[in-house]
Design a protein around this motif. Structure first.
Motif, PDB file in Angstrom:
ATOM      1  N   THR A  73       0.829  -1.201   0.000  1.00 18.84           N
ATOM      2  CA  THR A  73       0.000   0.000   0.000  1.00 18.84           C
ATOM      3  C   THR A  73       0.864   1.251   0.000  1.00 18.84           C
ATOM      4  OG1 THR A  73      -0.115   0.004   2.421  1.00 18.84           O
ATOM      5  CG2 THR A  73      -1.883  -1.132   1.242  1.00 18.84           C
ATOM      6  N   PHE A  74       0.253   2.354  -0.410  1.00 18.29           N
ATOM      7  CA  PHE A  74       0.957   3.639  -0.419  1.00 18.29           C
ATOM      8  C   PHE A  74       1.413   4.020   0.989  1.00 18.29           C
ATOM      9  CE2 PHE A  74       0.670   8.218   0.350  1.00 18.29           C
ATOM     10  CZ  PHE A  74       1.619   8.689  -0.544  1.00 18.29           C
ATOM     11  N   VAL A  75       0.518   3.882   1.973  1.00 13.50           N
ATOM     12  CA  VAL A  75       0.870   4.337   3.320  1.00 13.50           C
ATOM     13  C   VAL A  75       1.951   3.454   3.944  1.00 13.50           C
ATOM     14  CG1 VAL A  75      -1.327   5.484   3.767  1.00 13.50           C
ATOM     15  CG2 VAL A  75      -1.055   3.072   4.380  1.00 13.50           C
TER      16      VAL A  75
ATOM     17  N   ASP B 220      -4.854   8.117   7.347  1.00  9.22           N
ATOM     18  CA  ASP B 220      -4.606   8.794   6.079  1.00  9.22           C
ATOM     19  C   ASP B 220      -5.658   8.378   5.046  1.00  9.22           C
ATOM     20  OD1 ASP B 220      -3.275   9.099   3.273  1.00  9.22           O
ATOM     21  OD2 ASP B 220      -1.994  10.260   4.621  1.00  9.22           O
ATOM     22  N   PRO B 221      -6.234   9.336   4.314  1.00  9.42           N
ATOM     23  CA  PRO B 221      -7.273   8.989   3.334  1.00  9.42           C
ATOM     24  C   PRO B 221      -6.776   8.078   2.211  1.00  9.42           C
ATOM     25  CG  PRO B 221      -6.594  11.290   3.119  1.00  9.42           C
ATOM     26  CD  PRO B 221      -6.003  10.792   4.391  1.00  9.42           C
ATOM     27  N   ARG B 222      -5.453   7.955   2.069  1.00  9.45           N
ATOM     28  CA  ARG B 222      -4.896   7.087   1.022  1.00  9.45           C
ATOM     29  C   ARG B 222      -4.528   5.706   1.560  1.00  9.45           C
ATOM     30  NH1 ARG B 222      -0.313  11.430  -0.057  1.00  9.45           N
ATOM     31  NH2 ARG B 222      -0.545  11.368   2.217  1.00  9.45           N
ATOM     32  N   ARG B 223      -5.020   5.337   2.749  1.00 11.98           N
ATOM     33  CA  ARG B 223      -4.574   4.098   3.394  1.00 11.98           C
ATOM     34  C   ARG B 223      -4.976   2.841   2.623  1.00 11.98           C
ATOM     35  NH1 ARG B 223      -8.688   6.301   6.273  1.00 11.98           N
ATOM     36  NH2 ARG B 223     -10.554   5.041   6.707  1.00 11.98           N
ATOM     37  N   ASN B 224      -5.991   2.948   1.757  1.00 11.69           N
ATOM     38  CA  ASN B 224      -6.407   1.780   0.974  1.00 11.69           C
ATOM     39  C   ASN B 224      -5.812   1.761  -0.438  1.00 11.69           C
ATOM     40  OD1 ASN B 224      -8.047   0.757   3.051  1.00 11.69           O
ATOM     41  ND2 ASN B 224      -9.751   2.058   2.425  1.00 11.69           N
ATOM     42  N   ALA B 225      -5.005   2.756  -0.768  1.00 12.93           N
ATOM     43  CA  ALA B 225      -4.424   2.828  -2.108  1.00 12.93           C
ATOM     44  C   ALA B 225      -3.300   1.809  -2.248  1.00 12.93           C
ATOM     45  CB  ALA B 225      -3.896   4.236  -2.382  1.00 12.93           C
TER      46      ALA B 225
END
Length: 255
Positions: A145-147, A164-169
């Protein structure tokens, strides 16, 4: 030696389709025992997540049924690892090509365990996780993942990553980018330890303490135990209003 395995899956409280796919197979052959346990989490933000996850599971399931019996007499783990990586890369290329031709995008995580007698291999792309549960809870996979990448590079704290809103990216999944780099690890099975594979929808609202206490070998030791406990935890996840699909599989070797 005895293998025990079980799984459960649920669309969850808010999604019409269940884009997760799961496979649990065990076999006792003249060349030894073997098992395949895997979970694929189709990407809900893409148009055909359920197709992608089902295709990966189908490919590995057919391999287990049709090819593995002929490979077992001369089984070699290094060769097996190369073959798994090649299979995942072929599936990735096929899905990318299909997406380009049909003007859509499809993707899935792909995480699983292949066991032969007292040894095993994990294979992993994405953020579906494998845990080993014995005297403690250990995560055997590394989230793609990104995070997680930002945390490892020191640009984000673990606490920041959780919100972080990007935790699922994802930075890796099957079916989206031109190439993937599957994570493959070899190891020895621990007698009586429980191995659990789960999609992120299963673990998001459960603590590591809960996972350890509810799925420890002392609590869960039979297939019936596994089925009952996985369903209980899925129901708990739903009451905590997890919005994703929810899937988990368990595996245990006794020798």
């Amino acid at each position: 030696m005895k293998y025990i395995a079980a799984c459960d899956t649920d669309a969850g409280i808010s999604k019409y389709n269940n884009q997760d796919s799961v496979c649990v197979k065990t076999a006792d052959t003249g060349s030894g025992r073997a098992a395949l346990v895997m979970v694929c989490d189709g990407m809900g933000g893409l148009s055909r997540g359920e197709l992608a996850s089902a295709e990966v599971v189908r490919s590995f399931s057919e391999w287990f049924d049709r090819e593995l019996p002929f490979e077992l007499p001369d089984w070699d783990w290094e060769t097996a690892a190369r073959n798994v990586i090649s299979r995942l890369r072929r599936l990735n290329a096929m899905m990318v090509d299909y997406g380009m031709r049909e003007h859509l995008q499809l993707g899935t995580t792909a995480t699983g365990i292949i066991a032969v007698d007292s040894k095993f291999m994990t294979f992993h792309v994405g953020d579906t996780r494998i845990y080993k549960i014995s005297d403690k809870l250990s995560q055997l996979t590394d989230d793609h993942t990104f995070v997680n990448r930002e945390v490892k590079n020191g640009r984000m704290t673990p606490e920041e990553a959780k919100t972080d809103p990007r935790r699922n990216a994802l930075v890796q999944c099957v079916g989206v980018t031109a190439d993937i780099f599957p994570e493959v690890k070899l190891g020895d099975l621990e007698n009586g330890a429980n191995y659990m594979i789960c999609s992120d929808g299963f673990r998001h609202v459960l603590t590591e303490k809960e996972l350890f206490e509810e799925l420890s070998p002392q609590t869960v030791s039979s297939k019936k135990d596994m089925q009952k406990k996985l369903r209980q935890l899925i129901d708990t996840v739903k009451t905590r209003e997890e919005n994703d699909n929810i899937t988990a599989a368990m595996f245990r070797a006794e020798f």
